[in-house]
Design an enzyme around this catalytic site. Structure first.
Site: not given
Length: 267
Positions: A8, A10, A42-43, A191, A214, A217
């Site tokens: 991920d 962020d 990532t989103g 994901k 973290d 999601n």
């Protein structure tokens, strides 16, 4: 032996200053040199994610929009894409207009909203994203979108999520990437499913993959991977399901995980 690691961005790969530290950068390079596929999950939109991926020297497909789009960095070929179903897009727009909620949508990797406000400005600043205003939301409905996003108070979003699940049904995947971001994708835009797709793409078993994250999601990805790693700064629910908790994003937690499980140099 692990063959693929999905990380991920962020609050995981980047520290609170939004930087990949030199130490973490070196660890990424060492993992690649050891023959491991290093990718991002990532989103974020592809445009935002690929800037970080290129900066870190990666040249593989990356997972973006929570898994709704997997795209090559080199030739930008799309390998996997899932759009929010049309019926759900219309219902969501109707609901948000009716209840005066801030809704954003991505079309052709561009960020759109009905009006400019502080939520939009802050979001765009956070992700380094340019945005476009389209007051006539009916024009946005028929266009394909991999992700829609509602920004609001965390407690309110926790109450809203089950309401939207009831309204939109099983065709969508609803998750939180940050406490005040509620994200809506196609039900196969996770994901975890994107990680399964990439593992098959590279010819490795899921047991040979590592996922690091973290937020909630990330949970499908951590559950799908052979080794699920949560950051020390992760939400408690993610730590509960992780196989291992590494250091925080400000202490090179990704480097520590790579050292421990791929390079086997960390104690």
């Amino acid at each position: 032996m692990y063959k693929l690691i999905a990380i991920d961005i962020d609050d995981t790969l980047i520290n609170d200053d939004k930087e990949v530290t030199p130490a973490t950068q070196t660890a990424l390079e060492q993992a690649v040199a050891a023959g491991v596929v290093v990718t991002l999950a990532t989103g974020r939109a592809y445009a935002s994610a690929q800037a970080i991926a290129r900066q870190t020297g990666l040249n593989v497909p990356i997972i973006t929009y929570q898994g709704a789009l997997v795209k090559n960095l080199m030739d930008e070929k799309v390998l996997y894409e899932r759009y929010v179903p049309q019926d759900a897009v219309r219902k969501l727009f109707n609901y948000c207009v009716e209840h005066n909620l801030h809704l954003q949508t991505y079309i052709d990797d561009k960020l759109y909203a009905r009006e400019e406000n502080q939520k939009l400005v802050d979001y765009a600043t956070l992700n380094g994203t340019k945005y476009y205003i389209e007051p006539d939301w009916e024009k946005l409905v028929p266009q394909k979108t991999p992700k829609m996003l509602i920004i609001d108070d965390p407690d309110f979003l926790d109450e809203l999520a089950p309401i939207l699940r009831g309204l939109l049904g099983d065709s969508v995947h609803i998750t939180k990437s940050k406490p005040h971001f509620l994200e809506i994708m196609h039900h196969e835009g996770t994901k975890g499913l994107a990680l399964e797709f990439l593992a098959a793409h590279f010819g490795c078993e899921l047991s040979e993959t590592i996922a690091v994250g973290d937020s909630w999601n990330d949970h499908e990805m951590l559950e799908a991977a052979g080794l699920g790693v949560a950051m020390a700064n992760a939400i408690p629910a993610l730590k509960d399901i992780a196989d291992f908790v590494t250091l925080s994003n400000n202490e090179d937690g990704v480097k520590y995980a790579i050292d421990k499980f791929i390079l086997q140099t960390a104690q």
